[in-house]
Design an enzyme around this catalytic site. Structure first.
Site, PDB file in Angstrom:
ATOM      1  N   HIS B 138       0.873  -1.186   0.000  1.00 40.33           N
ATOM      2  CA  HIS B 138       0.000   0.000   0.000  1.00 40.33           C
ATOM      3  C   HIS B 138       0.911   1.237   0.000  1.00 40.33           C
ATOM      4  O   HIS B 138       2.015   1.195   0.531  1.00 40.33           O
ATOM      5  CB  HIS B 138      -0.831  -0.062   1.292  1.00 40.33           C
ATOM      6  CG  HIS B 138      -1.913   0.975   1.404  1.00 40.33           C
ATOM      7  ND1 HIS B 138      -1.669   2.294   1.721  1.00 40.33           N
ATOM      8  CD2 HIS B 138      -3.260   0.872   1.287  1.00 40.33           C
ATOM      9  CE1 HIS B 138      -2.815   2.955   1.787  1.00 40.33           C
ATOM     10  NE2 HIS B 138      -3.796   2.122   1.521  1.00 40.33           N
ATOM     11  N   ASP B 216       2.923  -4.184   8.155  1.00 41.54           N
ATOM     12  CA  ASP B 216       1.671  -3.440   8.037  1.00 41.54           C
ATOM     13  C   ASP B 216       0.543  -4.457   8.230  1.00 41.54           C
ATOM     14  O   ASP B 216       0.249  -5.240   7.338  1.00 41.54           O
ATOM     15  CB  ASP B 216       1.618  -2.775   6.656  1.00 41.54           C
ATOM     16  CG  ASP B 216       0.230  -2.276   6.287  1.00 41.54           C
ATOM     17  OD1 ASP B 216      -0.700  -2.350   7.126  1.00 41.54           O
ATOM     18  OD2 ASP B 216       0.066  -1.797   5.141  1.00 41.54           O
ATOM     19  N   GLN B 219      -4.709  -5.023   7.327  1.00 42.10           N
ATOM     20  CA  GLN B 219      -5.706  -5.916   6.725  1.00 42.10           C
ATOM     21  C   GLN B 219      -5.720  -7.293   7.377  1.00 42.10           C
ATOM     22  O   GLN B 219      -6.464  -8.175   6.943  1.00 42.10           O
ATOM     23  CB  GLN B 219      -5.423  -6.078   5.220  1.00 42.10           C
ATOM     24  CG  GLN B 219      -5.436  -4.792   4.436  1.00 42.10           C
ATOM     25  CD  GLN B 219      -6.819  -4.160   4.355  1.00 42.10           C
ATOM     26  OE1 GLN B 219      -7.828  -4.805   4.634  1.00 42.10           O
ATOM     27  NE2 GLN B 219      -6.864  -2.893   3.996  1.00 42.10           N
ATOM     28  N   LYS B 242     -10.486  -0.226  10.567  1.00 39.49           N
ATOM     29  CA  LYS B 242     -10.672  -1.425   9.747  1.00 39.49           C
ATOM     30  C   LYS B 242     -11.049  -2.637  10.594  1.00 39.49           C
ATOM     31  O   LYS B 242     -11.355  -3.702  10.061  1.00 39.49           O
ATOM     32  CB  LYS B 242      -9.388  -1.733   8.967  1.00 39.49           C
ATOM     33  CG  LYS B 242      -9.051  -0.685   7.904  1.00 39.49           C
ATOM     34  CD  LYS B 242      -7.942  -1.178   7.007  1.00 39.49           C
ATOM     35  CE  LYS B 242      -7.171  -0.072   6.330  1.00 39.49           C
ATOM     36  NZ  LYS B 242      -7.884   0.638   5.277  1.00 39.49           N
ATOM     37  N   CYS B 384      -4.759   2.432  -3.625  1.00 38.43           N
ATOM     38  CA  CYS B 384      -3.520   2.969  -3.036  1.00 38.43           C
ATOM     39  C   CYS B 384      -2.369   2.001  -3.212  1.00 38.43           C
ATOM     40  O   CYS B 384      -1.522   1.859  -2.324  1.00 38.43           O
ATOM     41  CB  CYS B 384      -3.705   3.321  -1.558  1.00 38.43           C
ATOM     42  SG  CYS B 384      -4.946   4.577  -1.273  1.00 38.43           S
TER      43      CYS B 384
END
Lengths: 150, 426
Positions: B138, B216, B219, B242, B384
């Site tokens: 991302h 990261d 998600q 999220k 993104c």
């Protein structure tokens, strides 16, 4: 669902599938790029000016049905226009998209009216206007930095 | 009871407990209509919706006990501070952090990654050093590294992915060397759903470099059980919004010794022990990295979102979402005019319930408009992740991303929406 049929009229689908004046114009006297950072769509407009008259206009790039059809119809409409008429056409089209009554009557948009359904989809208006901002930049000198819809 | 019997019983309990209709009833927004249709929300990878308990926790904070944390000696400040710190402890437990002082509250994943890039990266990167990313990152895990590389003379490299949308571990390993100071990658790709094998990445990295491994996790955290100690990474970043929590709050987890050696990111109140005009002394982590008044109510709401996920169970959530993914892929496989780039049906690695698709002859933006007309919210665009789109050779995709409240009926509605696209653009 009838709204969708207003948006995706046959003329629009036809110009999306078979865009007119698509490709590099050679020789060209000016070109400008339009960029929609929201979706990453890019469109490049090529112009050949004969004095103050638009002798030819083409475009290239990848876009959605609305931006492609709008660019395709635009290159047809602008060809042969004198500069002031071209400026008026741009102003009228942008007015149609923003629902701004002033100026809309100034020029008969003809076939471009098929894009009027876009104004009911506010997030898609930038798709329809992308090529037109690039055209304006090309008329104003071209080969400058890419214009964006933001 | 023997272990297998216990496993079977757990299995039965999980499937009995996971009642999607009961869960849906926890999310008020799912009752609303969009353009005359019941909302079908399939844009969870962009931002999920919030259950009533989270909304109520934020509202309750503002209605009954809000004040600044870590400041006053009055009753409300004490109550706010306690609730804010309790949220930190919940988050720490949730991700398996050994110590809640390793949990830094930020505005979100983006700020967490910028914090690592500036506080850790800027101190450790020198001219010629390398930051190794992957092609599926991302922008928020690319741009912060480009910024710190411009400042330090280090350079950003991206490990390639395969055509199946998986990190090529061999080529990744080949790019590691003694100049690699940072390895930064997604746990789960926001555009493809690819689940990267973080323990394998950590092992390869440790064997070939002294690099810190920055993950990261935006998600991953809402969709699978995450244990940072088991992953073995050095930093782990994620966002509240999220994972069914409030917006404006996120987390950076970092190893205690690394955080302790890092300079502050922002300067201001709440992060110092002593300030004179000559110099300032900084507090220990996590306060060192939380300058200014934090997002107190959102942090408290995040703590409640964590409890909501825990009480629902990450394993049942993952199972449910995997069933939705299988269902979706099965139906899409029958549609020759739909492609799912970067998602081979025989792909070896695990996938989260994210499907990025393209339809022959219909641009993703047009697909999104037609689906929206049927109340179906998906994302169209580059997500993104422009370098990933370039790698896949598509300008954009249509992305359907599932959450715990999505249903098989919604998968079918999505597919009938795609048929409508085909009818118009056919």
């Amino acid at each position: 669902m009838s709204d969708l049929r207003d948006l995706y009229q046959q003329v629009i689908l036809d110009h999306y599938r078979s865009p007119r004046n698509f490709g590099v114009l050679d020789p060209a006297t000016a070109c400008a790029e339009g960029h929609n950072p929201l979706c990453g769509d890019k469109i490049k407009i090529y112009l050949r000016m004969d004095g103050d008259r638009v002798d030819g206009a083409t475009f290239e790039g990848v876009g959605c049905a609305i931006s492609t059809a709008s660019a395709s119809l635009m290159t047809e409409a602008v060809r042969g226009l004198e500069r002031p008429q071209a400026d008026a056409l741009i102003a009228s089209f942008l007015a149609l998209m923003t629902g701004d009554g002033n100026g809309a009557a100034a020029v008969d948009l003809g076939k471009l009216e098929v894009l009027s359904g876009v104004k009911d989809y506010p997030v898609r208006i930038k798709c329809a206007t992308l090529a037109w901002h690039a055209l304006r930049a090309a008329l104003e000198g071209g080969d400058s930095e890419a214009v964006t819809t933001e | 009871m023997t272990a297998p019997a216990a496993a079977v019983e757990n299995e039965q309990r999980d499937s009995a407990v996971f009642d999607v209709e009961r869960l849906r009833a926890c999310f008020p927004i799912l009752e609303r209509e969009v353009r005359g249709h019941r909302l079908v929300y399939l844009d969870n990878a962009a931002s999920a919706q919030r259950p009533e308990v989270v909304i109520d926790a934020v509202s309750d904070c503002y209605r009954t006990y809000y004040a600044n944390a870590h400041r006053g000696v009055h009753a409300l400040s004490e109550q706010s501070t306690d609730a804010y710190e309790a949220a930190r402890a919940k988050v720490a437990r949730f991700i398996g952090a050994p110590d809640s002082h390793e949990v830094v509250f930020t505005r979100g994943t983006t700020e967490s990654l910028n914090l690592v890039a500036q506080s850790y990266g800027r101190r450790h990167l020198e001219p010629g050093d390398e930051v190794l990313l992957t092609e599926m990152e991302h922008h928020s895990n690319i741009v912060p590294w480009q910024l710190v590389c411009e400042q330090t003379g280090a350079r950003v490299l991206a490990a390639p992915i395969t055509d199946d949308g998986e990190l090529d571990l061999d080529r990744f390993a080949g790019m590691l060397n003694e100049r690699t100071r940072v390895v930064a990658l997604a746990h789960v790709s926001n555009a493809l759903g690819t689940v990267n094998d973080i323990p394998a990445v950590v092992e390869l990295t440790r064997a070939r470099s002294d690099a810190a491994v920055v993950v990261d996790g935006a998600q991953a955290v809402p969709h699978m059980a995450v244990d940072v100690a088991a992953l073995g990474c050095d930093f782990y970043a994620f966002s509240g919004h999220k994972m069914y929590g409030p917006g404006g709050i996120g987390v950076l987890w970092g190893r205690r010794e690394l955080l302790a050696a890092m300079p502050p990111y922002h300067g201001g109140g709440s992060m110092i022990t002593r300030v004179t005009f000559e110099r300032s002394e900084y507090m220990a982590p996590p306060q060192r990295f939380e300058a200014g008044t934090p997002a107190i109510a959102p942090a408290i709401g995040l703590g409640v979102a964590v409890e909501f996920l825990e009480s629902t169970g990450l394993d049942p959530i993952e199972r449910h979402e995997q069933e939705l993914l299988s269902h979706t892929m099965e139906v899409l496989n029958d549609l020759p005019w739909v492609r799912v780039p970067g998602h081979a049906s025989n792909a070896g690695s695990a996938r989260a319930a994210v499907v990025s698709l393209v339809i022959d002859g219909a641009h993703p933006h047009d697909v999104a408009t037609i689906l929206d007309e049927q109340g179906i919210a998906i994302r169209a665009g580059h997500h993104c992740a422009q370098p990933l789109m370039d790698r896949l050779g598509v300008p954009a995709t249509v992305r359907a991303s599932f959450g715990l409240y999505n249903t098989h009926e919604e998968v079918d509605l999505l597919v009938s929406g795609l048929h409508e696209v085909r009818r118009i653009f056919g």
